[in-house]
Design a protein around this motif. Structure first.
Motif, short mmCIF file in Angstrom:
data_model
loop_
_atom_site.label_atom_id
_atom_site.label_comp_id
_atom_site.label_asym_id
_atom_site.label_seq_id
_atom_site.Cartn_x
_atom_site.Cartn_y
_atom_site.Cartn_z
N PRO A 1 0.81 -1.22 0.00
CA PRO A 1 0.00 0.00 0.00
C PRO A 1 0.85 1.27 0.00
O PRO A 1 1.88 1.34 0.67
CB PRO A 1 -0.80 -0.12 1.30
CG PRO A 1 0.07 -0.92 2.20
CD PRO A 1 0.85 -1.86 1.31
N PHE A 2 0.37 2.26 -0.76
CA PHE A 2 1.04 3.55 -0.84
C PHE A 2 0.01 4.66 -0.74
O PHE A 2 -1.12 4.52 -1.23
CB PHE A 2 1.80 3.69 -2.17
CG PHE A 2 2.87 2.67 -2.37
CD1 PHE A 2 4.05 2.71 -1.64
CD2 PHE A 2 2.69 1.64 -3.27
CE1 PHE A 2 5.04 1.77 -1.82
CE2 PHE A 2 3.67 0.68 -3.46
CZ PHE A 2 4.85 0.74 -2.74
N TRP A 3 0.42 5.77 -0.13
CA TRP A 3 -0.45 6.92 0.07
C TRP A 3 0.26 8.18 -0.41
O TRP A 3 1.49 8.25 -0.43
CB TRP A 3 -0.79 7.08 1.55
CG TRP A 3 -1.65 5.98 2.09
CD1 TRP A 3 -3.02 5.94 2.12
CD2 TRP A 3 -1.22 4.73 2.66
NE1 TRP A 3 -3.44 4.76 2.69
CE2 TRP A 3 -2.36 4.00 3.03
CE3 TRP A 3 0.04 4.18 2.90
CZ2 TRP A 3 -2.29 2.75 3.61
CZ3 TRP A 3 0.11 2.92 3.48
CH2 TRP A 3 -1.04 2.22 3.84
N PRO A 4 -0.52 9.24 -0.70
CA PRO A 4 0.08 10.49 -1.16
C PRO A 4 0.58 11.40 -0.04
O PRO A 4 1.36 12.31 -0.27
CB PRO A 4 -1.06 11.17 -1.93
CG PRO A 4 -2.29 10.68 -1.24
CD PRO A 4 -1.99 9.26 -0.82
N GLU A 5 0.10 11.16 1.20
CA GLU A 5 0.49 12.00 2.32
C GLU A 5 0.51 11.16 3.59
O GLU A 5 -0.23 10.17 3.70
CB GLU A 5 -0.49 13.16 2.50
CG GLU A 5 -0.52 14.10 1.29
CD GLU A 5 -1.58 15.17 1.42
OE1 GLU A 5 -1.39 16.08 2.26
OE2 GLU A 5 -2.58 15.11 0.68
N ALA A 6 1.33 11.57 4.55
CA ALA A 6 1.49 10.83 5.80
C ALA A 6 0.17 10.66 6.55
O ALA A 6 -0.09 9.60 7.12
CB ALA A 6 2.52 11.51 6.69
#
Length: 125
Positions: free
Chosen positions: A51-56
């Protein structure tokens, strides 16, 4: 991030979150994952999905359940494009793009996400 913006973005359909991810990452030059003695993973379509996200803040919102001890960690966009995605492709892994706690994610083959990211990055040149 303003709480209302956070809530609105989290509520977008997975395809729109995917597009938001691509735009935001191209702008900030970093991708976020969850890390605790190794990167968080999930299963999708019989493959390991990272999984990857654009912001913390979005990553932190998913740090529960199996990932409760995980913390957001940044990945430089250059490394993501040149090392992560090619490595994931050779390992048969998938990218889980911007999952949310009460919904799914956009599941992408690394080559497709790489194409999306390169196309978006061209808009900044």
């Amino acid at each position: 991030m303003h709480p209302e913006k956070f809530k609105q973005v989290m509520g977008l359909p997975s395809g729109e979150r995917h597009a938001y991810f691509v735009r935001k990452v191209a702008d900030t030059q970093e991708v976020w994952g969850l890390y605790h003695a190794g990167w968080a993973t999930a299963q999708a379509h019989g493959h390991v999905a990272i999984p990857f996200w654009p912001e913390a803040a979005f990553a932190q919102a998913c740090a529960s359940g199996d990932w409760e001890h995980f913390q957001p960690r940044a990945i430089a966009l250059g490394d993501f494009l040149s090392k992560w995605l090619p490595g994931m492709a050779s390992n048969g892994q998938l990218a889980s793009v911007f999952p949310v706690p009460q919904g799914g994610a956009s599941i992408a083959a690394p080559v497709d996400l790489l194409r999306d990211m390169r196309h978006e990055s061209e808009q900044y040149e």
